[in-house]
Design a protein around this motif. Structure first.
Motif: not given
Ligand code: ZN
Length: 161
Positions: A11-18, A25-27
């Motif tokens: 899977f691809h994911y983007t993690l954000s906080v606040d 993972s797209h990078e």
């Protein structure tokens, strides 16, 4: 096929906080390959992926208790500078790696730099944070026996080991 224990998921994911992006993972271009049910993911994300299949996208909010845990205030320690590889370059807020007496190493956050010691926070940098994941599942398949023995997924094209 649905994700669950002893399945391999990509899977691809983007993690954000606040609302700020922390990592994605797209990078790197490649999805993350994970063997489920073997402690490779934080519990909240592992649970959220269960029963989902290829093509699914999900938004997951994970409380600290299901992520990297709550921050513990007694996890701040004063450590002599000689234990740091790059002591003179360290500044408060930086994350560095500290070798442990019992072997291995861990990421720590610098709190204060003194003359001969550095105060470090041993909490995981993401401890106490609510994590927001945007996930896009690319593939779910059965794990091979070898993957289960190794306790991790073997992405396509990975070297034998
Ligand atoms: Zn392996």
């Amino acid at each position: 096929m649905k994700a669950g224990k002893d399945k391999v998921i990509a899977f691809h994911y983007t993690l954000s906080v606040d609302s700020e992006k922390v990592e994605s993972s797209h990078e790197g271009g490649q999805p993350l390959w994970i063997l489920l049910g073997h402690g490779q993911l934080i519990p909240g994300l592992e649970k959220a992926l269960e029963e989902h299949g290829a093509g699914d996208t999900l938004q997951v909010e994970i409380a600290p208790v299901d992520g990297y845990g709550e921050r513990q205030e007694d996890q701040v320690q004063r450590v002599p500078k000689k234990y740091f590889q790059q002591a003179k370059h360290l500044k408060p807020g930086m994350v560095t790696v500290l070798a442990l007496k019992q072997g291995g190493q861990r990421a720590v956050t610098v709190q204060k730099v003194g003359m001969s010691t550095i105060d470090v926070d041993l909490n995981h940098p993401m401890a106490g944070k609510t994590l927001n994941f945007d996930v896009a599942i690319e593939e779910v398949r059965e794990a091979t026996e070898e993957e289960i023995q190794h306790g991790h997924a073997h992405p396509p094209g990975a070297e034998a080991h």
